[in-house]
Design an enzyme around this catalytic site. Sequence first.
Site, PDB file in Angstrom:
ATOM      1  N   HIS A 219       8.004  38.983  42.289  1.00 24.21           N
ATOM      2  CA  HIS A 219       7.176  40.215  42.691  1.00 24.21           C
ATOM      3  C   HIS A 219       5.774  39.798  43.382  1.00 24.21           C
ATOM      4  O   HIS A 219       5.300  40.553  44.153  1.00 24.21           O
ATOM      5  CB  HIS A 219       6.613  41.028  41.625  1.00 24.21           C
ATOM      6  CG  HIS A 219       7.976  42.133  41.071  1.00 24.21           C
ATOM      7  ND1 HIS A 219       9.105  41.604  40.841  1.00 24.21           N
ATOM      8  CD2 HIS A 219       7.838  43.297  40.994  1.00 24.21           C
ATOM      9  CE1 HIS A 219       9.721  42.477  40.398  1.00 24.21           C
ATOM     10  NE2 HIS A 219       9.009  43.679  40.719  1.00 24.21           N
ATOM     11  N   SER A 223      10.831  40.558  47.816  1.00 31.37           N
ATOM     12  CA  SER A 223      12.048  40.145  47.866  1.00 31.37           C
ATOM     13  C   SER A 223      12.526  39.587  49.368  1.00 31.37           C
ATOM     14  O   SER A 223      11.799  39.948  50.271  1.00 31.37           O
ATOM     15  CB  SER A 223      13.033  41.390  47.738  1.00 31.37           C
ATOM     16  OG  SER A 223      12.842  41.796  46.461  1.00 31.37           O
ATOM     17  N   LYS A 247      21.547  52.245  44.518  1.00 30.71           N
ATOM     18  CA  LYS A 247      22.500  51.075  44.941  1.00 30.71           C
ATOM     19  C   LYS A 247      22.885  50.107  43.832  1.00 30.71           C
ATOM     20  O   LYS A 247      24.147  49.817  43.737  1.00 30.71           O
ATOM     21  CB  LYS A 247      21.781  50.298  46.017  1.00 30.71           C
ATOM     22  CG  LYS A 247      22.594  49.602  46.995  1.00 30.71           C
ATOM     23  CD  LYS A 247      22.037  49.111  48.032  1.00 30.71           C
ATOM     24  CE  LYS A 247      23.040  48.527  49.057  1.00 30.71           C
ATOM     25  NZ  LYS A 247      22.264  48.212  50.528  1.00 30.71           N
ATOM     26  N   ASP A 248      21.895  49.811  42.873  1.00 31.01           N
ATOM     27  CA  ASP A 248      22.169  49.005  41.737  1.00 31.01           C
ATOM     28  C   ASP A 248      22.984  49.640  40.821  1.00 31.01           C
ATOM     29  O   ASP A 248      23.917  48.974  39.976  1.00 31.01           O
ATOM     30  CB  ASP A 248      20.929  48.709  41.148  1.00 31.01           C
ATOM     31  CG  ASP A 248      20.033  47.587  42.010  1.00 31.01           C
ATOM     32  OD1 ASP A 248      20.943  46.747  42.681  1.00 31.01           O
ATOM     33  OD2 ASP A 248      19.053  47.317  41.745  1.00 31.01           O
ATOM     34  N   GLU A 291      35.366  25.158  29.855  1.00 30.07           N
ATOM     35  CA  GLU A 291      35.576  26.460  30.063  1.00 30.07           C
ATOM     36  C   GLU A 291      35.366  26.538  31.530  1.00 30.07           C
ATOM     37  O   GLU A 291      34.826  25.641  32.311  1.00 30.07           O
ATOM     38  CB  GLU A 291      34.519  27.225  29.797  1.00 30.07           C
ATOM     39  CG  GLU A 291      34.619  27.918  28.382  1.00 30.07           C
ATOM     40  CD  GLU A 291      35.694  29.038  28.080  1.00 30.07           C
ATOM     41  OE1 GLU A 291      36.945  28.780  28.405  1.00 30.07           O
ATOM     42  OE2 GLU A 291      35.230  30.187  27.694  1.00 30.07           O
TER      43      GLU A 291
END
Length: 436
Positions: A219, A223, A247-248, A291
């Site tokens: 922040h 971004s 959108k998220d 894994e």
Amino acid sequence: MSFPWAAQYEPKNPLMKWVDSRLPLPRLVYNAVGAGYPVPRNLNYFWNFGVLAGLALAIQIVTGIVLAMHYAANADIAFNSVESIMRDVNQGWLLRYAHMNGASMFFIVVYIHIFRGLYYGSYKAPREMVWLLGVVIFLLMMATAFMGYVLPWGQMSFWGAQVITGFFSALPLVGAPIHTWLLGGFAPDNAALNRFFSLHYLLPFVIAGVIILHIWALHIPGSNNPTGVDVKGPQDTVPFHPYYTAKDGFGAGVFFLLFAALTFFAPNMLGHPDNYIPANPLSTPAHIVPEWYFWPFYAILRAFTVNWFWVPAKLWGVIAMFGAIALLFFLPWLDKSPVRSANYRPMYKVAFWILVADVLVLGYIGKSPAEEPYVRIGQFTAAYYFAHFLIIVPIINLFEVPKPLPNSITEAVLKGETEEGAPYGAETLASASGAH
């Protein structure tokens, strides 16, 4: 970075005014994920994966807490306690499968998040700290996942712990004491299981704390975006809410659909069948593999088969495995190109996709037996992985001629519209700037 055009939090309700004056938590949330946080207007769906990673961590913490209520960290009964969760606890099978496959979904999301950062140059100034904290989160995830894989105390759990911790014994002088300290003895047993369970329970909360720092660091500069061009003004941004919360939300819906499909229809697809056999120190599995999310690094570990400069191959493998991750810490200074986005870097773009292919091949080699031709292919792909960061990227910086960058994010957005047939010109830009 402060955004003077960002909306300011002004509580209307008297109760909210009272709360905000004494504990400004609503203001903090508003400025972090609300209309008070402006973000570039051109973010694509690859920017969903940060939120999805947080969502996956929340699933892991919630399911893990409930599973811990029924799990017994005792080598004599750990395997049976997991079977009891699956068979006797109400919805225990769902909790266990959700936790097990949630780890895979977490790594899928984070790997895409990392490669998005590599493609769009999100590790470059002024976001170096965001990237460094992200690599720390990745390391903590790997440690947490490894310890969690040991807890079912099946064959692959036991022998995975035996092999992976055994690599620390390759370190000169301090290796053997570290190996004994990690296990609480000379072989995986009750002490190791208790240690791994305690750390596996603790580390997700540490990850959550580092994620808070990660978001805090993000922040400050704001971004990144697909063009890599800095924000010039309010015309280049939109409020995080409602534009990107919506959108998220769409991305979260797709995530849950895939997660549900994996959990309900193919819960064991990403696991190993040997882990449904109780741990037996006297019976070594034919092929020990970790894994799937460790496969590329496991391939790098196994790539060294001969001693170099009187240093054992086992030690070279351990150094290379940790070095493969340590390289990511230095990436902001290895890539000195002033252009961030690979969309404007033709040579880097080709190298990026070769790297993606290389990592996928490393993953395939990591799950394959340690025999030819897999060993030789693993050596070439491991060498290329290091060459990409240490040789190829610095050389590209010297010879690459980037494409012209747009003057602003708004110009790039409108240019994208013209490619679909919309008019483009100075008048269009001026009207768009006024409209936003």
